[in-house]
Design an enzyme around this catalytic site. Structure first.
Site, PDB file in Angstrom:
ATOM      1  N   HIS A 133       0.961  -1.134   0.095  1.00 31.35           N
ATOM      2  CA  HIS A 133       0.044   0.170   0.381  1.00 31.35           C
ATOM      3  C   HIS A 133       0.615   1.292  -0.104  1.00 31.35           C
ATOM      4  O   HIS A 133      -0.158   2.252  -0.076  1.00 31.35           O
ATOM      5  CB  HIS A 133      -1.017   0.079   1.492  1.00 31.35           C
ATOM      6  CG  HIS A 133      -0.623   0.128   2.302  1.00 31.35           C
ATOM      7  ND1 HIS A 133       0.688  -0.273   3.213  1.00 31.35           N
ATOM      8  CD2 HIS A 133      -0.235   1.228   2.811  1.00 31.35           C
ATOM      9  CE1 HIS A 133       0.736  -0.466   4.679  1.00 31.35           C
ATOM     10  NE2 HIS A 133       0.584   0.742   4.285  1.00 31.35           N
TER      11      HIS A 133
HETATM   12  C1  UD1 Z   1      -2.284   5.663   5.887  1.00 30.14           C
HETATM   13  C2  UD1 Z   1      -0.706   6.389   6.053  1.00 30.14           C
HETATM   14  C3  UD1 Z   1      -0.156   5.312   5.792  1.00 30.14           C
HETATM   15  C4  UD1 Z   1      -1.213   3.788   6.149  1.00 30.14           C
HETATM   16  C5  UD1 Z   1      -1.869   3.028   6.038  1.00 30.14           C
HETATM   17  C6  UD1 Z   1      -2.310   1.876   6.470  1.00 30.14           C
HETATM   18  C7  UD1 Z   1      -1.045   8.358   6.131  1.00 30.14           C
HETATM   19  C8  UD1 Z   1      -0.056  10.275   4.817  1.00 30.14           C
HETATM   20  N1  UD1 Z   1      -0.715   7.923   5.743  1.00 30.14           N
HETATM   21  O1  UD1 Z   1      -2.487   5.740   4.049  1.00 30.14           O
HETATM   22  O2  UD1 Z   1       1.391   5.587   6.767  1.00 30.14           O
HETATM   23  O3  UD1 Z   1       0.475   2.962   6.348  1.00 30.14           O
HETATM   24  O4  UD1 Z   1      -3.145   4.567   6.381  1.00 30.14           O
HETATM   25  O5  UD1 Z   1      -3.326   1.548   6.266  1.00 30.14           O
HETATM   26  O6  UD1 Z   1      -1.414   8.768   6.566  1.00 30.14           O
HETATM   27  N2  UD1 Z   1      -9.245   3.904   1.361  1.00 30.14           N
HETATM   28  C9  UD1 Z   1     -11.106   3.607   1.300  1.00 30.14           C
HETATM   29  N3  UD1 Z   1     -11.409   2.945   2.272  1.00 30.14           N
HETATM   30  C10 UD1 Z   1     -10.831   3.670   3.878  1.00 30.14           C
HETATM   31  C11 UD1 Z   1      -9.899   4.792   4.092  1.00 30.14           C
HETATM   32  C12 UD1 Z   1      -8.788   4.363   2.781  1.00 30.14           C
HETATM   33  O7  UD1 Z   1     -10.934   2.975  -0.058  1.00 30.14           O
HETATM   34  O8  UD1 Z   1     -11.642   3.151   4.868  1.00 30.14           O
HETATM   35  C13 UD1 Z   1      -8.773   4.219   0.044  1.00 30.14           C
HETATM   36  C14 UD1 Z   1      -9.252   6.064  -1.129  1.00 30.14           C
HETATM   37  O9  UD1 Z   1      -9.116   6.135  -1.788  1.00 30.14           O
HETATM   38  C15 UD1 Z   1      -7.681   6.678  -0.237  1.00 30.14           C
HETATM   39  C16 UD1 Z   1      -7.172   5.925  -0.135  1.00 30.14           C
HETATM   40  O10 UD1 Z   1      -7.522   4.903  -0.268  1.00 30.14           O
HETATM   41  O11 UD1 Z   1      -8.003   8.238  -0.664  1.00 30.14           O
HETATM   42  C17 UD1 Z   1      -6.359   6.704   0.800  1.00 30.14           C
HETATM   43  O12 UD1 Z   1      -6.690   6.689   2.420  1.00 30.14           O
HETATM   44  P1  UD1 Z   1      -5.626   7.713   3.597  1.00 30.14           P
HETATM   45  O13 UD1 Z   1      -5.926   7.348   4.692  1.00 30.14           O
HETATM   46  O14 UD1 Z   1      -5.389   9.162   2.536  1.00 30.14           O
HETATM   47  O15 UD1 Z   1      -3.708   6.963   2.842  1.00 30.14           O
HETATM   48  P2  UD1 Z   1      -3.285   5.257   3.277  1.00 30.14           P
HETATM   49  O16 UD1 Z   1      -2.886   5.460   1.718  1.00 30.14           O
HETATM   50  O17 UD1 Z   1      -4.515   4.623   3.823  1.00 30.14           O
HETATM   51  N1  UDP Z   2      -3.537  -5.359   8.792  1.00 32.30           N
HETATM   52  C1  UDP Z   2      -4.871  -6.106   8.972  1.00 32.30           C
HETATM   53  N2  UDP Z   2      -5.066  -6.565   8.064  1.00 32.30           N
HETATM   54  C2  UDP Z   2      -5.076  -6.089   7.209  1.00 32.30           C
HETATM   55  C3  UDP Z   2      -3.477  -5.186   6.938  1.00 32.30           C
HETATM   56  C4  UDP Z   2      -3.421  -5.089   7.739  1.00 32.30           C
HETATM   57  O1  UDP Z   2      -5.044  -6.590  10.201  1.00 32.30           O
HETATM   58  O2  UDP Z   2      -5.174  -6.825   6.260  1.00 32.30           O
HETATM   59  C5  UDP Z   2      -2.738  -5.071  10.196  1.00 32.30           C
HETATM   60  C6  UDP Z   2      -1.339  -5.223  10.495  1.00 32.30           C
HETATM   61  O3  UDP Z   2      -1.288  -5.807  12.440  1.00 32.30           O
HETATM   62  C7  UDP Z   2      -1.016  -4.461  10.544  1.00 32.30           C
HETATM   63  C8  UDP Z   2      -1.628  -3.047  10.846  1.00 32.30           C
HETATM   64  O4  UDP Z   2      -2.735  -3.894  10.097  1.00 32.30           O
HETATM   65  O5  UDP Z   2       0.702  -4.857  11.006  1.00 32.30           O
HETATM   66  C9  UDP Z   2      -1.064  -1.367  10.088  1.00 32.30           C
HETATM   67  O6  UDP Z   2      -1.786  -2.496   9.383  1.00 32.30           O
HETATM   68  P1  UDP Z   2      -0.920  -1.138   7.455  1.00 32.30           P
HETATM   69  O7  UDP Z   2       0.133  -2.305   6.633  1.00 32.30           O
HETATM   70  O8  UDP Z   2      -2.539  -1.401   6.622  1.00 32.30           O
HETATM   71  O9  UDP Z   2       0.207   0.331   8.301  1.00 32.30           O
HETATM   72  P2  UDP Z   2       1.700   0.174   8.227  1.00 32.30           P
HETATM   73  O10 UDP Z   2       2.088   0.056   9.797  1.00 32.30           O
HETATM   74  O11 UDP Z   2       2.101   0.027   6.995  1.00 32.30           O
HETATM   75  O12 UDP Z   2       1.176   1.726   8.430  1.00 32.30           O
END
Ligand code: UD1
Ligand code: UDP
Length: 365
Positions: free
Chosen positions: A208
């Site tokens: 991601h």
């Molecule tokens: C965010 C964090 C990242 C973390 C990740 C964990 C920031 C800058 N980034 O990235 O550090 O590793 O979360 O998962 O805060 N979306 C959905 N449903 C949801 C949430 C998001 O569809 O419930 C999609 C949307 O298209 C959105 C995209 O994911 O635009 C990105 O979501 P966003 O929260 O902006 O950043 P992450 O890539 O999730």
């Molecule tokens: N995780 C989960 N389901 C998934 C992927 C991740 O429960 O399908 C959990 C897992 O414990 C992981 C945490 O969510 O450490 C955070 O994951 P993510 O990779 O989204 O965030 P990051 O640690 O890179 O910020």
């Protein structure tokens, strides 16, 4: 004393970091102290948020700001506005923020401007890569925090180099690992193997990071490498919503050896990882969880803010060009891993944080 600690949570990785802190504070039963969660709504899908409250036994949030998705500016702006109103209304004694997501940064800025003290759980991680939005969030949050809770010893020196007083920094271990250890009795790898019709040896992948999934050309190289590994070892890829469209454009398709599924709830995901022979990831948390579970992990990133998972764990950094050879090596009988895990990743980080908070609150009286 009537005082409130407010935990600001918003994104998937925040939930397993906060749960042990909340539990440990409850266990201390500090007279007059209450705690509440505010959910910013940065993540909102059931499988990115609600399922974690159920799996981790987190209490209901007192508010959900519903900020949702958007560009960094729009999302952070909405977070700032929502958190400012909430903190003005509740006037917490202390705010706790977790990790490095935009919700963390926004809460740090709001607290600082409003004169509300805050603590940062998972302080002092640095990738030294400012193209990562998380690195900016970490630096700003740490520079403003009143209490900094570090998961690994090198954080203390790194924070010192940035001029942060060591008096504010507490090495407490890793609350993410508290959640994992607390969940161990509930993890059922066999059930996950049955659910996905997997053989004894299988792999898990997560992708991601913007650097991997926002650009089709970069994503294509990665997809090819993951495909090749899946021909050695069947893989389940619970896919974060961020990369769905770009990865599909880059050629990611489900095959019998590469199952692409929705994100998994915490207990299902950790069950799957616990039974895996190999994990391919770009996640921060997953690097740590595989180290604690001693499951080989290949991280598709040029750097990591968690080098302790390489020096004291099962993690190796790879590129799409090196991933396949690294997978072969990790799966071979000769693969060796450091015998000692990271110090203080023992399931007791939450209680250590709670004790620091108790002392801090007492000193304010
Ligand atoms: C965010 C964090 C990242 C973390 C990740 C964990 C920031 C800058 N980034 O990235 O550090 O590793 O979360 O998962 O805060 N979306 C959905 N449903 C949801 C949430 C998001 O569809 O419930 C999609 C949307 O298209 C959105 C995209 O994911 O635009 C990105 O979501 P966003 O929260 O902006 O950043 P992450 O890539 O999730
Ligand atoms: N995780 C989960 N389901 C998934 C992927 C991740 O429960 O399908 C959990 C897992 O414990 C992981 C945490 O969510 O450490 C955070 O994951 P993510 O990779 O989204 O965030 P990051 O640690 O890179 O910020």
């Amino acid at each position: 004393m009537d005082a409130e600690i407010l935990h600001v949570l918003g994104a998937r990785p925040n939930f397993p970091k906060a749960a042990p802190v909340i539990r440990a504070l409850d266990a201390l039963a500090i007279p007059g102290l209450t705690q509440q969660i505010v959910h910013t709504g940065q993540h909102y899908d059931t499988l990115m948020s609600d399922v974690f409250f159920a799996d981790l036994g987190l209490p209901e949030p007192v508010a959900n700001l519903g900020v949702g998705s958007g560009s960094h500016g729009k999302q952070t702006g909405a977070l700032l506005a929502g958190l400012e109103d909430l903190i003005a209304e509740r006037r917490p004694e202390l705010v706790l923020v977790y990790g490095d997501v935009n919700s963390t940064l926004a809460a740090a800025l709001v607290c600082s401007k409003m004169g509300v003290p805050f603590g940062h759980v998972e302080a002092g991680l640095r990738s030294f890569d400012r193209t990562m939005p998380e690195e900016i969030n970490r630096i700003v949050t740490d520079s403003l925090a009143d209490l900094l809770f570090a998961t690994s010893p090198e954080a203390i020196g790194l924070l010192g180099q940035e001029g942060i007083s060591p008096d504010k920094v507490h090495l407490v271990g890793n609350p993410m690992i508290d959640s994992l250890f607390a969940a161990l009795p509930k993890l059922d790898a066999a059930a996950m193997r049955a659910r996905f019709s997997l053989p004894e040896r299988y792999g898990v992948a997560t992708l991601h990071r913007p650097g991997n999934v926002d650009d089709v050309a970069a994503a294509r190289e990665l997809v090819e490498a993951v495909n090749e590994v899946s021909r050695m070892l069947p893989i389940v890829l619970p896919l974060h919503p961020r990369g769905r469209a770009t990865l599909a454009e880059a050629g990611l398709v489900a095959t019998p050896d590469l199952q692409i599924v929705d994100p998994l709830g915490y207990l299902d995901f950790m069950s799957l990882v616990r039974g895996a022979a190999l994990v391919l990831t770009d996640s921060g948390g997953v690097q740590e969880e595989t180290t604690a579970l001693k499951v080989p992990c290949l991280t598709a990133r040029p750097n990591t803010e968690r080098p302790i998972t390489c020096t004291h764990g099962t993690n190796k950094l790879v590129t799409p060009a090196t991933m396949v050879a690294a997978a072969k090596e990790a799966l071979s009988a000769e693969a060796e891993w450091p015998p000692e895990g990271p110090p203080l990743w023992d399931g007791q980080a939450g209680p250590r944080i709670a004790h620091v908070l108790k002392r801090w609150l007492a000193a304010r009286r």
